[in-house]
Design a protein around this motif. Sequence first.
Motif, PDB file in Angstrom:
ATOM      1  N   SER A  17      37.081 -19.528  -0.493  1.00 36.13           N
ATOM      2  CA  SER A  17      37.496 -20.636  -1.353  1.00 36.13           C
ATOM      3  C   SER A  17      38.764 -21.313  -0.844  1.00 36.13           C
ATOM      4  O   SER A  17      39.198 -22.314  -1.416  1.00 36.13           O
ATOM      5  N   GLY A  18      39.368 -20.765   0.218  1.00 37.29           N
ATOM      6  CA  GLY A  18      40.523 -21.408   0.832  1.00 37.29           C
ATOM      7  C   GLY A  18      41.778 -21.398  -0.011  1.00 37.29           C
ATOM      8  O   GLY A  18      42.564 -22.355   0.011  1.00 37.29           O
ATOM      9  N   LEU A  19      41.991 -20.325  -0.759  1.00 37.57           N
ATOM     10  CA  LEU A  19      43.181 -20.246  -1.602  1.00 37.57           C
ATOM     11  C   LEU A  19      44.440 -20.063  -0.763  1.00 37.57           C
ATOM     12  O   LEU A  19      44.392 -19.598   0.376  1.00 37.57           O
ATOM     13  N   ALA A  20      45.564 -20.435  -1.342  1.00 38.62           N
ATOM     14  CA  ALA A  20      46.862 -20.216  -0.714  1.00 38.62           C
ATOM     15  C   ALA A  20      47.574 -19.091  -1.453  1.00 38.62           C
ATOM     16  O   ALA A  20      47.420 -18.933  -2.663  1.00 38.62           O
ATOM     17  N   TYR A  21      48.350 -18.325  -0.704  1.00 41.18           N
ATOM     18  CA  TYR A  21      49.066 -17.199  -1.294  1.00 41.18           C
ATOM     19  C   TYR A  21      50.568 -17.413  -1.105  1.00 41.18           C
ATOM     20  O   TYR A  21      51.010 -18.450  -0.653  1.00 41.18           O
ATOM     21  N   GLY A  22      51.352 -16.431  -1.456  1.00 44.90           N
ATOM     22  CA  GLY A  22      52.798 -16.570  -1.307  1.00 44.90           C
ATOM     23  C   GLY A  22      53.547 -16.441  -2.619  1.00 44.90           C
ATOM     24  O   GLY A  22      54.729 -16.728  -2.694  1.00 44.90           O
ATOM     25  N   HIS A  23      52.858 -15.991  -3.669  1.00 48.81           N
ATOM     26  CA  HIS A  23      53.498 -15.822  -4.980  1.00 48.81           C
ATOM     27  C   HIS A  23      53.481 -14.355  -5.382  1.00 48.81           C
ATOM     28  O   HIS A  23      53.023 -13.974  -6.441  1.00 48.81           O
ATOM     29  N   GLY A  24      53.982 -13.531  -4.473  1.00 47.98           N
ATOM     30  CA  GLY A  24      54.002 -12.095  -4.716  1.00 47.98           C
ATOM     31  C   GLY A  24      53.027 -11.351  -3.822  1.00 47.98           C
ATOM     32  O   GLY A  24      53.157 -10.148  -3.614  1.00 47.98           O
ATOM     33  N   THR A  25      52.026 -12.049  -3.293  1.00 46.86           N
ATOM     34  CA  THR A  25      51.108 -11.485  -2.310  1.00 46.86           C
ATOM     35  C   THR A  25      50.951 -12.491  -1.174  1.00 46.86           C
ATOM     36  O   THR A  25      51.253 -13.674  -1.333  1.00 46.86           O
ATOM     37  N   ASP A  26      50.470 -11.999  -0.028  1.00 43.23           N
ATOM     38  CA  ASP A  26      50.279 -12.915   1.103  1.00 43.23           C
ATOM     39  C   ASP A  26      48.886 -12.828   1.704  1.00 43.23           C
ATOM     40  O   ASP A  26      48.651 -13.285   2.823  1.00 43.23           O
ATOM     41  N   ASN A  27      47.948 -12.203   0.952  1.00 40.31           N
ATOM     42  CA  ASN A  27      46.594 -12.101   1.467  1.00 40.31           C
ATOM     43  C   ASN A  27      45.609 -11.919   0.311  1.00 40.31           C
ATOM     44  O   ASN A  27      45.996 -11.566  -0.810  1.00 40.31           O
ATOM     45  N   ALA A  28      44.324 -12.174   0.605  1.00 37.59           N
ATOM     46  CA  ALA A  28      43.287 -12.153  -0.436  1.00 37.59           C
ATOM     47  C   ALA A  28      43.073 -10.761  -1.025  1.00 37.59           C
ATOM     48  O   ALA A  28      42.843 -10.622  -2.232  1.00 37.59           O
ATOM     49  N   TRP A  29      43.140  -9.719  -0.197  1.00 33.54           N
ATOM     50  CA  TRP A  29      42.896  -8.370  -0.712  1.00 33.54           C
ATOM     51  C   TRP A  29      43.934  -7.983  -1.745  1.00 33.54           C
ATOM     52  O   TRP A  29      43.606  -7.525  -2.846  1.00 33.54           O
ATOM     53  N   ASP A  30      45.214  -8.143  -1.405  1.00 32.15           N
ATOM     54  CA  ASP A  30      46.282  -7.746  -2.334  1.00 32.15           C
ATOM     55  C   ASP A  30      46.201  -8.541  -3.634  1.00 32.15           C
ATOM     56  O   ASP A  30      46.390  -7.998  -4.722  1.00 32.15           O
ATOM     57  N   GLU A  31      45.939  -9.839  -3.508  1.00 33.66           N
ATOM     58  CA  GLU A  31      45.867 -10.657  -4.715  1.00 33.66           C
ATOM     59  C   GLU A  31      44.642 -10.293  -5.561  1.00 33.66           C
ATOM     60  O   GLU A  31      44.713 -10.246  -6.793  1.00 33.66           O
TER      61      GLU A  31
END
Length: 287
Positions: A17-31
């Motif tokens: 889905s092309g999400l952006a991270y950087g709000h406490g996580t930096d990757n899809a797995w952690d989020e």
Amino acid sequence: MTLEECITEAAQRMEISGLAYGHGTDNAWDESACLVLHSLGLPVTEQADLTLQLDDQQLASARTLVEKRIRTRKPAAYLIGTTWFAGLPFDTAEGVIVPRSHLADFILDEGQPWVVANDIHRVLDLCTGSGCIAIAAACSFPGAQVDGTDIDPLALQLARQNVAKHSLGDQVNILDSNLYQHVTARYDLILSNPPYVPSATLEQLPPEYQHEPSRAFDGGTDGLDLVHRIINEAGSHLTEQGALVMEVGDSWKTLQDSRPELPFIWLETGVEDSGVFLLYARDLRSL
């Protein structure tokens, strides 16, 4: 389906889905792990039992929250009302920037080797937002009194809420102050993660960042309006051996080029272009 399989499925959905991270996580797995665990009412820890079997209701709950993240592009921290910074949990609220900063490593390292922890008796956090930096500093420097300043009513309310959450009301004071406006003490350490994004580039930020208040990013034409104010006035608010530590992100080169008279010490954070600098009081006295 196991917990691990559910998180993996969610991560794959988020990646495509092309999400952006950087709000406490930096990757899809952690989020994904954060969202799924929250939906199940489980603590967000590395000790989660990944072999846990989920029933249909649990699976539906997890998928609903993940789909909401994808559909709305809101940061996960807003969807679940909490996030972590410097190893500490913080409440979040829409209208206040999500707790995060590259100052975390400096704080967790108790400022070493740049400052002597036992010499830190008063700390000031400018543009405190959620209060995360002020609170983390209080935990790393337990003998210090910490003041956090902001002018946004929502931020002030959330910061005080987080101070209470951590039972630090006797150590951390949140002030309604435009930078140094209502500050009278001198500090051994001044910390700040101010707005530092050039105004013209705000619309280029990913959708997740657009959900946060623009005032938390907007640093004016070159991104450095508040940065220069903080630097220029810091000398009169620092003790003789005090230090100013600030994050300026991608604007670090612009700042360095605009202030050749200042001996910036750029701190390693493990993140490229994090732009965290330190200046000692002796270098700021003449400004």
